[in-house]
Design an enzyme around this catalytic site. Structure first.
Site, PDB file in Angstrom:
ATOM      1  N   GLY C  10      46.881  47.876  49.290  1.00 15.08           N
ATOM      2  CA  GLY C  10      46.313  47.934  48.028  1.00 15.08           C
ATOM      3  C   GLY C  10      45.122  48.842  47.770  1.00 15.08           C
ATOM      4  N   ASP C 128      39.021  42.209  49.682  1.00 13.23           N
ATOM      5  CA  ASP C 128      38.915  40.571  50.018  1.00 13.23           C
ATOM      6  C   ASP C 128      37.682  40.374  50.954  1.00 13.23           C
ATOM      7  OD1 ASP C 128      40.720  39.956  48.094  1.00 13.23           O
ATOM      8  OD2 ASP C 128      42.368  39.566  49.574  1.00 13.23           O
ATOM      9  N   ARG C 163      32.844  25.500  25.131  1.00 13.47           N
ATOM     10  CA  ARG C 163      34.066  25.415  25.900  1.00 13.47           C
ATOM     11  C   ARG C 163      33.838  25.577  27.492  1.00 13.47           C
ATOM     12  NH1 ARG C 163      36.698  30.241  22.759  1.00 13.47           N
ATOM     13  NH2 ARG C 163      37.555  28.999  20.789  1.00 13.47           N
ATOM     14  N   MET C 170      40.106  37.524  42.314  1.00 19.35           N
ATOM     15  CA  MET C 170      41.000  37.926  43.703  1.00 19.35           C
ATOM     16  C   MET C 170      40.333  37.118  44.746  1.00 19.35           C
ATOM     17  SD  MET C 170      41.635  42.032  43.369  1.00 19.35           S
ATOM     18  CE  MET C 170      39.785  42.363  43.761  1.00 19.35           C
ATOM     19  N   GLN C 276      39.239  44.620  38.938  1.00 20.71           N
ATOM     20  CA  GLN C 276      38.455  44.270  40.017  1.00 20.71           C
ATOM     21  C   GLN C 276      38.705  45.422  41.315  1.00 20.71           C
ATOM     22  OE1 GLN C 276      38.250  39.653  41.046  1.00 20.71           O
ATOM     23  NE2 GLN C 276      40.088  40.217  39.884  1.00 20.71           N
TER      24      GLN C 276
END
Lengths: 344, 344, 344, 344
Positions: C10, C128, C163, C170, C276
């Site tokens: 990626g 990550d 709310r 990710m 991201q």
């Protein structure tokens, strides 16, 4: 003089800047006294209010959201709504009311003003920029900047994997955010609610971009519709129902799937959602919101009620509240055509 | 049709977006052929040009600066300048010229158009936003955003140390950047070239801010002047001369020193300088620059030469090149007075 | 010496910075010659390569994505994959190969190195941050900054409407982005793949936040699971299948719906998605990527193959490629517990 | 248990995040009671303190500066300083003190701890990243990001006008900000206080950059010195004296002038100044500051006084306060040499 202030409708960067300007100018230059009604029209309806002095507005200029809260409450739909509002205004000794909001909030202000003699001044707020009486509304520039930055980022992902990236931005009835951010971000296709799109034409632009060895970015307003849109939505809606409010299959996801199946190219969707309407306002929005606030107080000073402040060129003017919300400002076809230079 | 393009004057975010829009629309919609002249009017003067096709403008939309380079060369001040230019345009087979620049660059285009029949279309560029014929110019919004973000950051330093922070922003003759960024950044004093300032009054605002237990931010345009400014500058200028271009003692530093000595509070200066005019344009500036480029080509298509494109409200219009640069657009006094609500 | 370079997996901000550093140092300091293989391992598999000199890497430092393209192709799963790769490397005269990628890409490099004697140096890349051999990988800091800025913006929307806002970030197997951005953004609940969550406990934190008159932000990694997660996912998956790749009901949307039905409070979801991992890298990621590139060349210079560069504290070290990808680095339980101070 | 908190020295993004983490964890997990001393050591010296509960720390995580104020007061230089401090601590019932600051602030904490038995825990703060006991300090990453963004912007101005741009960044004794932002921003020369520079060598790099048809960016730490620096500064200092605190001719301006006169190329200077240390912290700095705060409370809980928390890799550790500030962490020569790959 005691002035009430309220903010209604969806939140929008710049609301706090308006409130601050109103209070700073009203207190310092005119010696007014302010109260803030909480949560839009729910505030005067229920008599829910807070004092609003200079300490309360310190430091709020750069902050998104609204210190007064907001709601979509419409007093004309509440039992005895108007009577309760006029009584509560009287009880709080309110001489004039500044309502900051969009079509719905200002529509209430217009009726209260015209039909019930409530002394109202309106400040336009719509992140979608779709009020015809003003060149721009605050919040819009911030949303366009956020969407543009996201598109900038998505270009590199698209290029690295030679994928189609579909970006769904706000705009249910008007495509201003899609048009501006699409042009600014260098999108290859821009789809707006004002013009139904032909999926095959979209796929043609996508294919042409790939032939030039670049990966396409498709910006689509949430309210954009394919030419056979009603049918499509009926079908797509089925799985949504069981989940209630969450939009499981917006037009962005639907379109990505169609592009993928028709062109054979991988397509991904990003739904920008609420990030477009939160956070610190852009410099333009702070400036516009501040000027709107100052001019709302000037209207009060002049006893000029039943009006809304509006931007014309670089000037702030006043327009009748009734006219202000009468017509939706949508993207004109020639302007949309202009953007097509960059399609494909 | 062969069209020449050049960019003159100080650089400005959005120049590349104009060039891209011109080439994309000209090539795709009209089959035009483009050449780019290098470094402003120096290009046609010396016959220095590069081909300008679609590949050359790929990916430049978000990039600051100008791929064509820039200069302040004025052919009317060069020996035989006009003749050399017209000869070089003829030699390159140029049918029309699009000049992107400010007062000086467009002034040359106006004279070449009126006096020598060169077919010119102008695109206004001034980061200072001081051209009277257009509501806004691209680059200005980017500069205001950068200055506002800097002011946001300086607030916390000011508060933590209870110091005065003086921020010097661009604006030699017009205070638009100071006014907009000062309002947007929540400055406590804003000083512009249009209104001579009284240092004691400035110190009064500074003191009043401290009394409220906050630290003041003073935004000052580089061209702002104290009431007895000429005297001051004559003295302050002495150490500058030996250093040439570097502004050793701008108004910001001078003012900080004065505030410090008159109020006894620590004062610091930040001169934002060139960061205000570099880098990626804001979304608004990309949109405006793109539309200016598209409309410059529309003027060429219509054979409408001797004009400049301009923004009026949300529309692009054309104005005669001669008028376009005739009058400097400065901050009007009432607008400056409006901002004083937030002083002190 | 001729060195091949490829980027796999990626995309990730900083890939271009690595490539630039490799080429700048290799050419200038050692006189190496470079070729870039296109699209990860697909490049050497198909012999698809481009020359990679200093002009090719000019200006790419701040750009996201990868100029070499990427893919998830695994030569060990292709017929005759290894033979084709070694032949193509030989044909291009490649003396050493620098592979930039994550677990899969580096796993291939490790096997090619150990089993087939291909001279490889690895550079770790995973947005990550889940490679155990290095303190950080580039791209992670950028992703955390983007997610944090989004959370900052969502706070104001949450507050204005009272709310719940659920932000899905990710992290399929490791919760680093959720943990870091959740802490940095002041989230009220952070959910990671490493610890199954109890929806009722989440609702308890949400309710406690509302009792304090604030609106909750829930940050959830895309791979986080409820305690009875498998069941849930089986059901939720049904409507997804007909749409193929698009994740119609991720954990974020599912959780928002659950919170809404259990607490009676409105809840909205934002799925940050591809923004991201695109766009310009943060300063840290540019610095780290640059240093990784420089040290990869140092490893080549030392003839130290079969290794990966890694960050330890502020130093770059080398670790065996085999170890480098052996173990996933997940969020340790004590670290997650530490964050709970801010829950509710 | 009652715990005092103070922040000393120059302000730094992340101070508020530390304070918030301390109070949130201390109150919620341990039931501690907090008081905030105002303006660094001046607070306990003069007994100037404020209550510090959870409401006081709401919303401060993303805010720069310090809600407690800061100063450079050193009680060891005040008459009776230590006695006054210990008395004031006793009077306020303070059981332990958490001091957040740099070399000076923590040096006081170390002596109070060792010589006078005051129970202190230190949290390191230096925007310059020059404390040897910790891999990084908060504030540094924010400063590097701001400087890098400025360098990004200056590239386009440099290119458009083919000028040299000299950027002066913070760093009086250590060149970390210059090194990191210079590498991340793609600077062509980086000058640090650790290595005296040769102006002719700098001019050589500048000329080499121009020969490649690009415009050079020179990043210089404010404390960098030419090889014959002392002489230069004596001369340059003359005009400064009359202005007091304002640095009229820093190394940046001096260097631009030298480059201009030696190479004949236009050179401009930008002094980033205070914007580097103000405003909202980066995600990394918020995360690091938050973890420092949590671990400071853990040290208090363990009765582990006389220590400072520190970052090692991705872990927070404790080091003796005395060691913590003993040695300045400067840029090692090999690391600086590594960066030279990109010079010229």
């Amino acid at each position: 003089m005691r002035i009430g202030v309220l903010t209604g409708g969806g939140d929008c960067p710049g609301l706090n800047a308006v409130i601050r300007a109103i209070v700073r100018k009203g207190v310092q230059d005119h010696g007014h006294d302010f109260i803030g009604f909480k949560d839009g029209w729910r505030g005067p309806l229920h008599g829910s209010a807070v004092p609003l002095g200079i300490p309360a507005v310190r430091g709020i200029l750069p902050r998104g959201g609204t210190i007064l809260g907001s709601s979509r409450t419409n007093p004309f739909k509440e039992p005895d709504g108007v009577r309760r509002i006029t009584e509560n205004l009287a009880e709080h000794g309110v001489d004039a009311l500044i309502a900051i909001g969009g079509e719905d909030t200002l529509g209430v202000a217009a009726r209260l003003s015209t039909e019930y003699g409530v002394r109202c001044v309106g400040v336009p707020k719509t992140i979608d920029n779709d009020l015809s009486a003003t060149d721009y509304t605050f919040g819009f520039d911030t949303a366009v900047n956020i969407a543009t930055e996201a598109i900038d980022r998505l270009h590199t992902t698209a290029e690295s994997h030679m994928r189609v990236l579909v970006v769904e931005v706000m705009g249910r009835h008007a495509g201003w955010i899609a048009l501006h951010s699409g042009l600014a971000g260098g999108a290859n296709v821009i789809l707006v609610p004002e013009v139904r799109f032909d999926v095959d034409e979209v796929c043609g632009w996508v294919a042409s971009r790939f032939r030039a060895s670049y990966a396409p970015i498709v910006v689509v307003a949430e309210g954009a519709m394919p030419q056979d849109g009603d049918l499509v939505l009926k079908n797509a809606a089925t799985p949504l129902d069981s989940f209630g409010h969450v939009r499981l299959s917006g037009v962005g996801e639907w379109l990505a799937k169609e592009i993928e199946s028709r062109t054979g190219k991988e397509a991904r969707t990003t739904v920008l959602g609420h990030v477009q309407r939160g956070g610190t306002p852009s410099a333009f929005d702070r400036w516009l919101a501040t000027r709107f606030g100052l001019h709302a107080i000037a209207a009060v000073r002049d006893g000029d009620f039943g009006v809304m402040v509006a931007l014309r060129g670089a000037d702030i003017v006043r327009v009748p509240l009734g006219e202000a919300t009468a017509r939706l400002k949508t993207v004109p076809l020639p302007l949309y055509e202009e953007a097509k230079t960059f399609f494909g």
